[in-house]
Design an enzyme around this catalytic site. Structure first.
Site, PDB file in Angstrom:
ATOM      1  N   GLU A 204      48.953   2.153 165.549  1.00 12.73           N
ATOM      2  CA  GLU A 204      47.609   2.615 165.203  1.00 12.73           C
ATOM      3  C   GLU A 204      47.391   4.088 165.531  1.00 12.73           C
ATOM      4  OE1 GLU A 204      44.854  -0.170 166.857  1.00 12.73           O
ATOM      5  OE2 GLU A 204      45.574  -1.799 165.581  1.00 12.73           O
ATOM      6  N   LYS A 335      36.643  -8.296 161.194  1.00 16.64           N
ATOM      7  CA  LYS A 335      37.821  -7.948 160.399  1.00 16.64           C
ATOM      8  C   LYS A 335      37.740  -8.728 159.089  1.00 16.64           C
ATOM      9  CE  LYS A 335      40.993  -7.093 164.281  1.00 16.64           C
ATOM     10  NZ  LYS A 335      42.122  -7.669 165.069  1.00 16.64           N
TER      11      LYS A 335
END
Length: 428
Positions: A204, A335
């Protein structure tokens, strides 16, 4: 009306070099939009199922079956529908799949269509996506929860906690919060270099040094914040994603930092961290099925800190409803690919807000250049977004979209700041 005229789909690559689904929607008025689906590395057991091909191709991770499902089954079912009727379109998708976990057609196929339809409807209406979904009251820019030090499943190190985040809660605008976060990120690189630690990146975009444990990682970040001249706590707070399911074994406990711990011992560890560091949020501090542990932890420290359910809730309104009834956690991680349609995502957010739970919009470790979650964060007023470090284009794409949204809102734009974390009280 904005009638769906054509549906296309293809296999593309995500930020980890794995295949994912991209869907294109064409309307009868000439509108053409696309959406790409993210994928996680640390996934909850109760998430909607991604359809993967298996076999040797792409090490079994191909998505040609999901693409075929879009073209052969979903397209004929949604062509002719009004794209503005999102709930109707999504219900058609759910009925067509017919499974509780979306395993027949795949959540990756359904979500690609669902998001592309929303984008098409927004563009056809002449509105930006955040305004189309959120209406005239959508004006709050979220605090960027920047994952600047990676561990767990996002890095090849011995660090158990998956994400160490900085939250620029004291910034006056989103633009300034992004600058602060980026400056801390670069300062952390300098701190790591000065100590001979790795500055390689995790999935990330955060650094992935092999440090001794949680406290050393937090201390390094605190040094980086001090190096920028910003104040730890009042300007920039800290947050964690522990992803505890990754090191939990039913019947034995949590194998964390060299010892096996009970839920009670993990709770004591978190309580001690709260006394030592300005933490505003801890995500997945316990396993996804350790309901008793979650309830006890929430009762113990939930009035002092945001406790976010990711694997616990998987953006599923039914699991969230169970958690609310039990008193587990006080915030929901959102999400879109965990649940598989935009409608179900919005339903989960509404349920959370209605019951006093905060929400944090989130990316996945396998991302694309798609910026939908940036618009969603503003549309639903979540006040928080987690989309990685201020590095790697698939992460920065979301931050840059939020800059554009802030500009578009002009004087009506408001940055959530410390208001997003009402439980946090800084004593420093």
């Amino acid at each position: 009306m904005a009638i769906i005229e054509q549906v296309g789909a293809r296999e593309i690559l995500d930020s980890r070099g794995n295949p994912t689904v991209e869907v294109e929607i064409a309307l009868d008025d000439g509108t053409l939009t696309r959406a790409a689906v993210p994928s996680g590395a640390s996934t909850g057991e109760h998430e909607a199922v991604e359809l993967r091909d298996g076999g040797d191709r792409y090490n079994g991770k191909g998505v040609l079956k999901a693409v075929e499902g879009v073209l052969d089954e979903i397209a004929p079912a949604v062509i002719g529908l009004d794209a503005v009727e999102q709930r109707t379109v999504d219900q058609v998708l759910l009925d067509l799949d017919g499974t509780p976990d979306k395993s027949r057609l795949g959540a990756n196929a359904l979500l690609g269509v669902s998001l592309a339809v929303a984008r098409a409807a927004a563009e056809s209406s002449g509105l930006e996506l955040f305004r189309y979904l959120g209406g005239p009251n959508a004006h709050v820019l979220p605090v960027p929860m920047m994952n600047i030090l990676n561990g767990g499943a996002h890095a090849d190190t011995g660090v158990d906690v998956q994400e160490f985040m900085v939250a620029p809660i004291g910034a006056p605008t989103f633009k300034e919060s992004l600058r602060w976060g980026a400056e801390v990120y670069h300062a952390l690189k300098a701190v790591l270099k000065s100590k001979g630690l790795s500055t390689g990146l995790g999935d990330e975009g955060g650094f992935a040094p092999d440090v001794a444990g949680t406290r050393e990682a937090l201390d390094l970040i605190a040094q980086a914040i001090a190096k920028t001249g910003l104040k730890l706590g009042s300007d920039v707070a800290l947050a964690l994603d522990v992803a505890a399911t990754e090191f939990y074994t039913s019947g034995s406990g949590y194998k964390f930092e060299g010892t096996v711990r009970s839920a009670e011992e993990m709770a004591q560890f978190y309580s001690e961290l709260l006394g030592a560091y300005p933490l505003v949020s801890i995500e997945d501090p316990l396993s996804e099925d350790d309901w008793d542990g979650w309830v006890a932890l929430t009762d113990q420290i939930g009035d002092k800190i945001q406790l976010v359910g990711d694997d616990l809730f998987v953006t599923n309104p039914e699991r969230l409803e169970d958690g609310i009834a039990k008193g587990a956690a006080n915030a929901l991680l959102v999400k879109v690919n965990q649940i598989g349609t935009l409608t179900e995502t919005l339903d989960a957010v509404e349920l959370a807000h209605r019951n006093g739970y905060k929400t944090m919009m989130s990316h996945r470790s396998g991302e694309t250049e798609d910026t939908t979650i940036a618009d969603l964060a503003v549309a639903v007023g979540s006040g928080q977004i987690k989309t990685g470090a201020p590095a790697r284009s698939e992460r920065v794409a979301k931050y840059n979209q939020l800059l554009r949204i802030e500009d578009a809102l002009g004087d009506s734009a408001r940055y959530a700041g410390d208001v997003a974390f009402p439980r946090f009280v800084f004593d420093g």
